[in-house]
Design an enzyme around this catalytic site. Structure first.
Site: not given
Length: 377
Positions: A200, A223
Site C-alpha cells: 500500500d 503505492h
C-alpha cells in the site's frame, strides 16, 4: 553491538523470556522496571528468535530517556484473532523514547491479508499493526525492520517531534492495507534514510499532520507517498507543512499523490513541497486528485471542499509506465491556489507515447521546462 544508550539495561531474558514461549509477559515486566527507573534505561530483546503476543508499553516514565532495543527476530502470532486491539507492539504517552536495534518485528501477516479489505467493508475489524506510537514526545525510531505486518506497519498518532531514521519496512507488493508509515494528527515528524517496500502507500499523511519532512526514502513496491485521503470525515484538522524531497520511487503504482474526497466537509492542506524526486517505472508519478472516490463510495457531482494551497513541484524526473505522467485535478468548487511547477522531466516509452499530462481548476506559476508539457484549464 552493545546497547546504544548509557544507563540501566533491562534484558528480557532476565525477566523470564524463553526461546520458544511467548515472551510478552517478560517484555512487560522489563518495561515496568525500566519505566520506574530514575536514570536513563533500556529494555533489551537480545539476539535470538522469539515469539511474542500483544504488548503495550505505557508511560509516563520516571527517567527523562527510555530505550527499547530489539536485536532479535520477534514473531507475532500468525492468527489475526489472537489480538485484542489493532496494535501488536504499542507505545503510549512516553517522553524521550528511542526504539532501535538490528532486529526484526515479523507480523506474520499472510493470513490477515486475505481478509483485510476494509476499504470495501467499513464495518470490518482492523488487523493488528506491527508498531503503534500514540501521544509520544521527542521520540526516535532507528535501524529496526518491520516485516509482513497484518495491516499498517507503523502508525503515528498525536505525536510531537518524532524521527524515523534508517528504518526498513518489507512486505510483498500484493499485501493489502500494509501502509509503511501512516501519520495522523502529529507535529514535527521526520522520516529519513528509510527503505519501504510494501503493498500500500509507503508513507501516508492523514488529517492533522503538520511539519512532516520526508527525505532520502526509497519506496517500492508500493503505492507511493500520499497526502490523504482528506475530507472523508467531519471535523478533520488541516494538513500543513509537508515536504517530500530527495526520494526515489521504483516500480510503484504512484509517486507523490494528494487525494481528497468529493462532496467533502470543509478542510485544508497547505505548504506542500515535492522536490528532487526520481521516478523509476512509476505508473502515476505525480497525481493530485480532488475527485478521489474508490469503489464508487461517493458522488463526484459535488466538489471537494478541501482547499489546497501553496503547493510546489520541482525537479521531478524519470520514467512513467502510464501515458499520463502528471495528473493535477483540483476541485471545481474550490480551485487550488498558489501552485508552482518547476522542472519536470518524465518519459513514457509505451504504446501511443510520448507522455502526456492533465491539469484542471488551477492556474500554476511555471519555471524551467516541463516534459510532458502541462496546460491547465
Amino acid at each position: 553491538r552493545g546497547v546504544q544508550s548509557s544507563g540501566s539495561v533491562f534484558n528480557v531474558n532476565d525477566y523470564g523470556a524463553k526461546g520458544a514461549g511467548d515472551i510478552s509477559q517478560a517484555v512487560m515486566k522489563a518495561w515496568k522496571a525500566a519505566c520506574a527507573s530514575q536514570g536513563p534505561s533500556t529494555v533489551l530483546i537480545p539476539k535470538g528468535n522469539y515469539n511474542m503476543g500483544e504488548v503495550a508499553m505505557q508511560g509516563p516514565c520516571k527517567g527523562s530517556k527510555i530505550g527499547f532495543q530489539i536485536d532479535g527476530v520477534v514473531k507475532a502470532p500468525a492468527d489475526p484473532s489472537k489480538f485484542k486491539s489493532d496494535g501488536w507492539v504499542s507505545f503510549y504517552r512516553i517522553d524521550g523514547l528511542t526504539v532501535s536495534g538490528t532486529g526484526t518485528l515479523d507480523g506474520q501477516g499472510q493470513t490477515a491479508w486475505a481478509k483485510n479489505n476494509c476499504d470495501k467493508n467499513p464495518n470490518c475489524k482492523h488487523a493488528a499493526m506491527n508498531l503503534r506510537f500514540d501521544f509520544l514526545k521527542h521520540a526516535m525510531v532507528r535501524d529496526i525492520t518491520s516485516l509482513n505486518s497484518k495491516m499498517f506497519h507503523i502508525n503515528v498518532l498525536e505525536c510531537e517531534d518524532i524521527t524515523f531514521q534508517h528504518v526498513t519496512v518489507t512486505a510483498p507488493g500484493t499485501s493489502i492495507n500494509t501502509d509503511g508509515i501512516h501519520v495522523g494528527i502529529s507535529k514535527g515528524v521526520t522520516i529519513t534514510n528509510t527503505k519501504i517496500a510494501t503493498g500500500d502507500d509507503c508513507i501516508s499523511i492523514g488529517p492533522g499532520s503538520q511539519n512532516v519532512t520526508i527525505t532520502q526514502v526509497n519506496c517500492g513496491p508500493g503505492h507511493g507517498i500520499s497526502i490523504g485521503s482528506l475530507g472523508r470525515y467531519n471535523n478533520e484538522k488541516e494538513v500543513r507543512g509537508i515536504t517530500v524531497k530527495g526520494c526515489t520511487f521504483s516500480g510503484t503504482m504512484n509517486g507523490v499523490r494528494v487525494k481528497t474526497w468529493p462532496n467533502s466537509p470543509p478542510g485544508a492542506a497547505t505548504d506542500l513541497t515535492f522536490q528532487d524526486l526520481t521516478m523509476n517505472n512509476v505508473q502515476n508519478p505525480v497525481i493530485l486528485d480532488q475527485e478521489y472516490c474508490p469503489y464508487g463510495q461517493c458522488s463526484r457531482q459535488a466538489p471537494s471542499r478541501i482547499k489546497l494551497s501553496n503547493i510546489n513541484f520541482n525537479n521531478i524526473r524519470g520514467t512513467s509506465t502510464g501515458k499520463v505522467a502528471v495528473v493535477i485535478a483540483c476541485s471545481h468548487g474550490m480551485p487550488c491556489s498558489n501552485m508552482k511547477i518547476g522542472e519536470i522531466n518524465l518519459s513514457y516509452r509505451g504504446a501511443g507515447g510520448p507522455a502526456t499530462s492533465t491539469c484542471s481548476n488551477v492556474k500554476p506559476t511555471f519555471s524551467g521546462k516541463q516534459v510532458p508539457a502541462i496546460k491547465c484549464a
